[in-house]
Design an enzyme around this catalytic site. Structure first.
Site, PDB file in Angstrom:
ATOM      1  N   GLU A   1       0.884  -1.174   0.000  1.00  0.00           N
ATOM      2  CA  GLU A   1       0.000   0.000   0.000  1.00  0.00           C
ATOM      3  C   GLU A   1       0.910   1.208   0.000  1.00  0.00           C
ATOM      4  O   GLU A   1       1.517   1.552   1.011  1.00  0.00           O
ATOM      5  CB  GLU A   1      -0.930  -0.026   1.219  1.00  0.00           C
ATOM      6  CG  GLU A   1      -2.123   0.891   1.103  1.00  0.00           C
ATOM      7  CD  GLU A   1      -1.889   2.239   1.745  1.00  0.00           C
ATOM      8  OE1 GLU A   1      -1.421   3.153   1.028  1.00  0.00           O
ATOM      9  OE2 GLU A   1      -2.156   2.375   2.944  1.00  0.00           O
TER      10      GLU A   1
ATOM     11  N   CYS B   1      -2.193   8.514   3.402  1.00  0.00           N
ATOM     12  CA  CYS B   1      -1.989   8.088   2.012  1.00  0.00           C
ATOM     13  C   CYS B   1      -3.217   8.339   1.164  1.00  0.00           C
ATOM     14  O   CYS B   1      -3.117   8.802   0.026  1.00  0.00           O
ATOM     15  CB  CYS B   1      -1.623   6.604   1.967  1.00  0.00           C
ATOM     16  SG  CYS B   1      -0.038   6.220   2.750  1.00  0.00           S
TER      17      CYS B   1
END
Length: 469
Positions: free
Chosen positions: A243, A277
């Site tokens: 990720e 993120c």
């Protein structure tokens, strides 16, 4: 604070031999962590490997009971954990921050513990019978980031443990105390060596990923580091979930009510002071409502208090570390030099403490500006004007990342049609960055691969076994 001190005393290293960890807001030392080496990583993997068969043999019910007990332990120590997290990471106690993150840890742990992953019957036609079940892999390496160190660490470790794996967790070198504290609390309920932390520098993550006895690597962090982790894991063909970085785009259609969406837009961008993120990093707004949206979001920004996270009144904190602070400052200064309009903020705020940067809204920017094209990962949001929806979609899709995106409209069906055109792992409608343990999450393009959460997340940390006949 005495319970927090007791927890810190239990996890920290000797000041004479350990590495000092600073308070993100003040710079003063919170505590010390050990300076571990590749040999320590090897020893941790060996311990985890030895403990794995017995943990797996407990079966789903036995592991579920232990994990639910660990979640209860987190809740029992929630305030101490939140205080350590607030000081080390910088995020305030209140708002969608430290207490929220600790609460998410127990929520996601309980969900992983109770989610069922049934054997799948693939064919049963009277002649052929085939079924597929999911088995433990062995040792999982969980390499975490500094922005949500506890919560993302839990996203990695909870499903891994649920499926019968043991876990060696390497926290970011910027936020190790938070993870050490969380694991210490969890280990009050877990068998020995099922979940082991290692505290090393960045090279230690590569060594862990390359270890021949690691069957799976879960990494959350920058795309650049993700590439190195993939290279390290390649020699062992360890399975990967990555990720990585995002530069999420939001598209606002002309039919919105700017006042109605302003607060959700703000928190979509500025949750954890922009250090997320899957936060909203660039916002494309139709020219018909551009000025009104800019003004409405700026009005929210002016009202949200920033400061030391232990002050109950604050909900925005510092940039966690000096290196990231410099990136935010550099991108804002570049936008100024190119003629962008700073609507709110735009400057460092040293009067608040270490690494504080004002909540910043940047208007009259365009594709090609560094603050649009590069992930700022801090408290600055560029807002870009567009006139044609096809151009806005092309702008949203043009970068090499694709973690999340969002579409904002009074017409949900219209928004969904546009959402289908965005290349991102998740596209939200009239929200941004909201996650749910039952909804899989992952990126596309250079934002990584693999899914986390729910049944998909359990499958990602296990190996399928087909029995045919």
């Amino acid at each position: 604070m005495s319970e927090t001190t007791a927890l810190l005393d239990r996890i920290q290293a000797d000041p004479e031999t350990g590495r000092a960890i600073p308070d993100a807001a003040t710079g003063e030392t919170i505590g010390y962590v050990p300076k571990q080496t590749a040999d320590d990583v090897d020893a941790a993997v060996a311990r985890a490997q030895a403990a794995q068969p017995a943990w797996d043999a407990l079966g789903h019910e036995g592991r579920r009971a232990a994990l639910l007990a660990a979640a209860d332990a987190i809740d029992a120590h929630a305030e101490e954990l939140a205080t350590i997290l607030s000081r080390e990471q910088g995020k305030p106690l209140n708002g969608p921050n430290a207490r929220f993150e600790v609460g998410a840890c127990s929520t996601w742990l309980r969900d992983a513990a109770t989610t069922e992953l049934e054997t799948e019957v693939l064919v049963d036609d009277g002649e052929t019978y085939a079924e597929m079940s999911y088995q433990a892999l062995g040792v999982v390496a969980a390499i975490g980031p500094w922005n949500w160190p506890m919560m993302i660490g839990m996203w990695q470790s909870a499903p891994s443990l649920r499926m019968g794996n043991t876990v060696v967790a390497k926290p970011s070198s910027s936020t190790p105390l938070s993870v050490l504290a969380l694991i210490d609390v969890m280990n009050q309920a877990l068998p020995a060596d099922v979940l082991i932390p290692v505290v090393t520098n960045g090279a230690g993550g590569g060594h862990l990923a390359a270890h021949p006895d690691v069957a799976k690597v879960m990494f959350t962090g920058s795309t650049e580091t993700g590439r190195r982790i993939a290279e390290s894991a390649g020699g062992n063909l360890a399975r990967l979930t990555l990720e990585l970085g995002g530069n999420d785009a939001g598209i606002v259609l002309p039919d919105v009510d700017p006042q109605a969406i302003a607060e959700d837009l703000f928190w979509g961008a500025f949750i954890n002071t922009g250090q997320t993120c899957a936060a909203l990093k660039r916002l494309y707004v139709h020219e018909d409502v551009y000025d009104d949206v800019v003004d409405a979001v700026a009005a929210v920004a002016r009202q949200v208090p920033m400061g030391n996270g232990l002050d109950e009144g604050n909900v925005l904190g510092p940039v966690q570390n000096a290196a990231q602070f410099e990136i935010v400052q550099e991108l804002v200064e570049d936008a100024k030099a190119r003629g962008a309009r700073i609507v709110v903020g735009g400057e460092a705020a040293p009067e608040l403490g270490a690494n504080f940067f004002q909540t910043t809204i940047v208007a009259e920017v365009a594709d090609g500006y560094r603050i649009v094209d590069e992930e700022q990962f801090g408290p600055a949001l560029p807002i870009i004007r567009y006139s044609d929806i096809d151009e806005a979609v092309a702008s949203a899709n043009r970068l090499d990342v694709g973690l999340g995106g969002s579409v904002w409209s009074g017409d949900r069906e219209k928004a969904r049609e546009i959402a289908k055109r965005l290349r991102a792992g998740t596209v939200w409608i009239n929200q941004h960055g909201t996650l749910h343990p039952k909804v899989p999450f992952g990126g596309v393009k250079q934002s990584g691969y693999g899914l986390e959460f729910s049944v998909a997340g359990l499958k990602s940390v296990s190996e399928p076994r087909v029995i045919n006949g």
